[in-house]
Design an enzyme around this catalytic site. Structure first.
Site, PDB file in Angstrom:
ATOM      1  N   HIS A 354       0.861  -1.177   0.000  1.00 23.67           N
ATOM      2  CA  HIS A 354       0.000   0.000   0.000  1.00 23.67           C
ATOM      3  C   HIS A 354       0.893   1.221   0.000  1.00 23.67           C
ATOM      4  CE1 HIS A 354      -3.074   2.902   1.308  1.00 23.67           C
ATOM      5  NE2 HIS A 354      -3.972   2.000   0.960  1.00 23.67           N
ATOM      6  N   ASP A 411      -8.036  -4.772   0.455  1.00 18.75           N
ATOM      7  CA  ASP A 411      -8.653  -5.222  -0.786  1.00 18.75           C
ATOM      8  C   ASP A 411      -8.447  -6.715  -1.040  1.00 18.75           C
ATOM      9  OD1 ASP A 411      -9.466  -2.572  -1.638  1.00 18.75           O
ATOM     10  OD2 ASP A 411      -7.343  -2.189  -1.967  1.00 18.75           O
TER      11      ASP A 411
END
Length: 476
Positions: A354, A411
């Site tokens: 991320h 996700d």
């Protein structure tokens, strides 16, 4: 909303006029503290000998420090250059804190994993909007206001009749959310806090029906209306999946037992909590920039929806599903990982790493358990889950991924859950928007009510052609 406003006014009556003014200016009813000066400054010396003293600021949490360059041009006649704003703080905020190195995410000081386990989406929404957890009576008033505003006006519902067949769900959502501004003009006067709060409640309340209408419109299903006896998430599920052929207590398909229904509702509620806000990401920054021009808040939220639509932002969980489908089965994971490490044929590892987190995404830990619960109670045998867990196991132990700090993000597992309960992949980003609207409107309100509110106006480095004459132009 009147009850909520009366509570705020009552709390402020006992304060001094100065403190009342300060508290009234922040959406949460609490004072927004500016960044704290450290008492030191950075000295910038330019090649021409000009010097600038730039204060060093630090936040109330974390170890990051910030150089205040707002007076740089005034001191030395230079601007800064930072494409993508990777090293630039555009605002101060008291809503969400992220420590990417430590894997920490808090809403108004509360760790998001605690909220996911103990709270619910509406209570978390209240927290983001007002800065504190509600009392029982405040929560009752808030729920009442949400229920009151859940219905969409008929003229707004008519929008869906005019979208072409196959219109992208996010295109429909962007249009309808922007359309709210036609029905609900809102003042952006910094003193008009009550209108701001009404707008916030209204957009949060209407998003479940907007989202469900996008889904049902694409399938040619009739309108499903909210039910005052159900909570926020249960209403959303009912409006999404209600089948007029079946009559059940939860409004969904009769094959769902109460255990299955409650497990699904809990998982969706947690999904909404975990995606409610995430500091100054692309879509939130878009909402703030649009709002800085004093645009209608619904138009600002629509701008956030449009920004989220981009695959680099809101489409990550769909990309994870595609990757897991490509891998196919658990036995193929090792070969896939080898290709990723060798960068063969553009093979990419999705759902890991991320831009902010350099540790395990705190939102991913609890959701991993919830996904397994949902698949268990629904008796769904999804090979994607086995592939995902094997991929996670290898990535967390393989030195290649550990050195690069590639940990699973939120996700990685959410797409598996959404698909299991019947939400198609082209609706994943709409689900993201349903959750994030609370963060967007909270950030918008904080911005328009803070001291020094002004329009955003970034600079650029011009690299085009110097001034030149149009062919045949004659200077007199």
């Amino acid at each position: 909303m009147a009850a909520i406003m009366n509570h705020t006014r009552a709390a402020l009556r006992g304060a001094s006029s100065a403190s009342r003014l300060m508290a009234a200016r922040c959406f949460s009813g609490t004072t927004l503290n500016p960044a704290i000066e450290t008492g030191t400054a950075a000295k910038l010396i330019l090649p021409d000998g000009k010097e600038a003293l730039l204060p060093i600021l630090h936040p109330t949490c974390g170890t990051d420090k910030f150089v205040d360059v707002s007076a740089l041009y005034k001191q030395v006649g230079h601007y800064t250059y930072d494409p993508g704003f990777t090293c630039t703080s555009s605002c101060s905020s008291s809503i969400t804190f992220i420590d990417g190195d430590e894997g920490i995410l808090t809403y108004r000081g509360y760790p998001v994993d605690q909220l996911a386990k103990k709270s619910n989406f509406l209570e978390t929404s209240y927290l983001l909007l007002y800065g504190e957890l509600p009392t029982v009576s405040e929560m009752d008033d808030f729920k009442l206001e949400i229920r009151k505003h859940m219905l969409l006006k008929k003229n707004l519902l008519d929008f869906f009749d005019h979208f072409p067949t196959g219109a992208h769900p996010m295109a429909q959502m962007t249009s309808v959310v922007a359309g709210l501004s036609s029905f609900y003009p809102v003042s952006v006067n910094v003193k008009d806090v009550e209108q701001h709060r009404d707008a916030a409640v209204r957009v949060i309340a209407k998003m479940p029906m907007i989202t469900s209408m996008v889904y049902r419109n694409n399938l040619g299903l009739p309108i499903a209306y909210p039910n005052a006896d159900l909570d926020y998430t249960e209403n959303f599920l009912r409006m999404m999946f209600e089948n007029p052929m079946y009559k059940s207590t939860n409004g969904m398909n009769k094959i769902y037992t109460e255990e299955v229904y409650k497990t699904i509702a809990k998982a969706v509620d947690v999904f909404l909590i975990l995606h409610a806000d995430h500091e100054q990401n692309a879509s939130t920054s878009t909402v703030r920039i649009a709002g800085s021009s004093q645009a209608n808040p619904y138009a600002c939220v629509a701008a956030g929806v449009a920004s989220l639509w981009g695959p680099a932002h809101g489409g990550a969980n769909e990309a994870v599903i595609d990757m897991l489908a490509t891998i196919g089965k658990k036995e193929n994971v090792a070969e896939f990982v080898r290709k990723v490490k060798n960068k063969e044929g553009g093979v990419r590892l999705m759902g890991f790493g991320h831009r902010v987190y350099k540790n395990y995404d705190p939102r991913a830990k609890y959701f991993r358990e919830l996904v397994q619960d949902v698949l268990r109670v629904m008796d769904v045998k999804d090979p994607s889950l086995e592939v995902a867990m094997e991929l996670e196991r290898i990535a967390l132990t393989d030195e290649y991924f550990v050195q690069r700090k590639l940990y699973p993000n939120v996700d990685f597992y959410t797409g598996i859950m959404l698909r299991a309960i019947g939400i198609p992949t082209n609706m994943f980003t709409c689900m993201f928007a349903l959750a994030r609207v609370t963060g967007w409107i909270s950030q918008w309100a904080e911005m328009v009510e803070e001291k020094g509110f002004r329009i955003s106006r970034p600079r650029q480095i011009f690299v085009g052609s110097p001034e030149r004459d149009y062919p045949g132009w004659k200077h007199v």
